[in-house]
Design a protein around this motif. Structure first.
Motif, mmCIF file in Angstrom:
data_model
loop_
_atom_site.group_PDB
_atom_site.id
_atom_site.type_symbol
_atom_site.label_atom_id
_atom_site.label_comp_id
_atom_site.label_asym_id
_atom_site.label_seq_id
_atom_site.Cartn_x
_atom_site.Cartn_y
_atom_site.Cartn_z
ATOM 1 N N GLU A 1 -25.245 0.547 50.478
ATOM 2 C CA GLU A 1 -24.870 1.918 50.828
ATOM 3 C C GLU A 1 -23.482 2.264 50.288
ATOM 4 O O GLU A 1 -23.274 3.332 49.705
ATOM 5 N N ARG A 2 -22.526 1.358 50.459
ATOM 6 C CA ARG A 2 -21.170 1.604 49.956
ATOM 7 C C ARG A 2 -21.159 1.711 48.428
ATOM 8 O O ARG A 2 -20.493 2.576 47.859
ATOM 9 N N ALA A 3 -21.907 0.832 47.772
ATOM 10 C CA ALA A 3 -21.959 0.873 46.305
ATOM 11 C C ALA A 3 -22.608 2.167 45.818
ATOM 12 O O ALA A 3 -22.117 2.802 44.880
ATOM 13 N N LEU A 4 -23.692 2.577 46.449
ATOM 14 C CA LEU A 4 -24.343 3.831 46.064
ATOM 15 C C LEU A 4 -23.413 5.016 46.270
ATOM 16 O O LEU A 4 -23.338 5.915 45.431
ATOM 17 N N ALA A 5 -22.691 5.029 47.381
ATOM 18 C CA ALA A 5 -21.765 6.131 47.654
ATOM 19 C C ALA A 5 -20.661 6.178 46.614
ATOM 20 O O ALA A 5 -20.238 7.251 46.182
ATOM 21 N N ARG A 6 -20.193 5.016 46.186
ATOM 22 C CA ARG A 6 -19.122 4.949 45.197
ATOM 23 C C ARG A 6 -19.618 5.355 43.807
ATOM 24 O O ARG A 6 -18.869 5.922 43.022
ATOM 25 N N CYS A 7 -20.870 5.075 43.508
ATOM 26 C CA CYS A 7 -21.399 5.279 42.154
ATOM 27 C C CYS A 7 -22.049 6.641 41.937
ATOM 28 O O CYS A 7 -22.234 7.047 40.789
ATOM 29 N N THR A 8 -22.437 7.332 42.991
ATOM 30 C CA THR A 8 -23.164 8.586 42.819
ATOM 31 C C THR A 8 -22.246 9.783 43.005
ATOM 32 O O THR A 8 -21.265 9.719 43.742
ATOM 33 N N ALA A 9 -22.615 10.859 42.321
ATOM 34 C CA ALA A 9 -21.784 12.061 42.325
ATOM 35 C C ALA A 9 -21.717 12.713 43.705
ATOM 36 O O ALA A 9 -20.697 13.255 44.084
#
Length: 176
Positions: A135-143
């Motif tokens: 979840e943290r990685a997705l939040a960091r990587c997505t616009a």
């Protein structure tokens, strides 16, 4: 089921495009035992085809962003599932994978006069991967946080809302 969807793709696509993925509810799936080698078994889950297509659309929409955060191809360190969508619907670079990984391993072993090789079996890694770091990685990587929220919502729905486990089978989710 996929043949039926393909037969009526125009209507299915129109319906899918109208869906608000923030409100998507997990669809029914089938869970059963499948034979492995040497008489052992494992649980497998067959996803609802419509939900699998919706998930593939979500992953396609964030794939370029996720790929941009990965170790670059030039470093020749990561060979798995490099996002590179094509008009034929494929999402990953067919020229980067297992063969290139093995070639690189042999190259490095030869260059360093290596005498030992370590093998690791990560068969149970994905079913036990906690979703919080994902979840943290997705939040960091997505616009937008909405994209990450929608991906996580589906993943959690597939796991009966427990906070671990990502799917192994759907090609669309391999970039995770």
């Amino acid at each position: 089921e996929y043949e039926a969807i393909e037969h009526d793709w125009a209507r299915v696509r129109t319906w899918l495009e109208r869906q608000d993925m923030r409100e998507w509810s997990p669809r029914p799936y089938r869970r059963f035992l499948a034979a492995k080698t040497l008489g052992s078994f494992r649980y497998v889950t067959q996803l609802d085809p419509i939900e699998h297509i919706a998930f593939a659309g979500l992953m396609h929409s964030v794939g370029v962003e996720l790929e941009s955060f990965r170790v670059t191809r030039r470093r020749r360190v990561v060979f798995s599932w490099r996002f590179s969508p094509n008009a034929d619907g494929s999402m990953y670079d067919p020229k980067t994978g297992w063969v290139q990984f093995n070639e690189r391993c042999l190259e490095q072993a030869s260059a360093r006069n290596t005498s030992h090789v370590v093998v690791a079996d990560i068969a149970d890694f994905f079913p036990h991967l906690y979703l919080h770091p994902v979840e943290r990685a997705l939040a960091r990587c997505t616009a937008t946080s909405e994209q990450a929220y929608c991906v996580l919502r589906i993943l959690k729905g597939w796991n009966a809302l427990v906070s671990y486990g990502i799917p192994i089978g759907p090609p669309s989710g391999r970039i995770i």
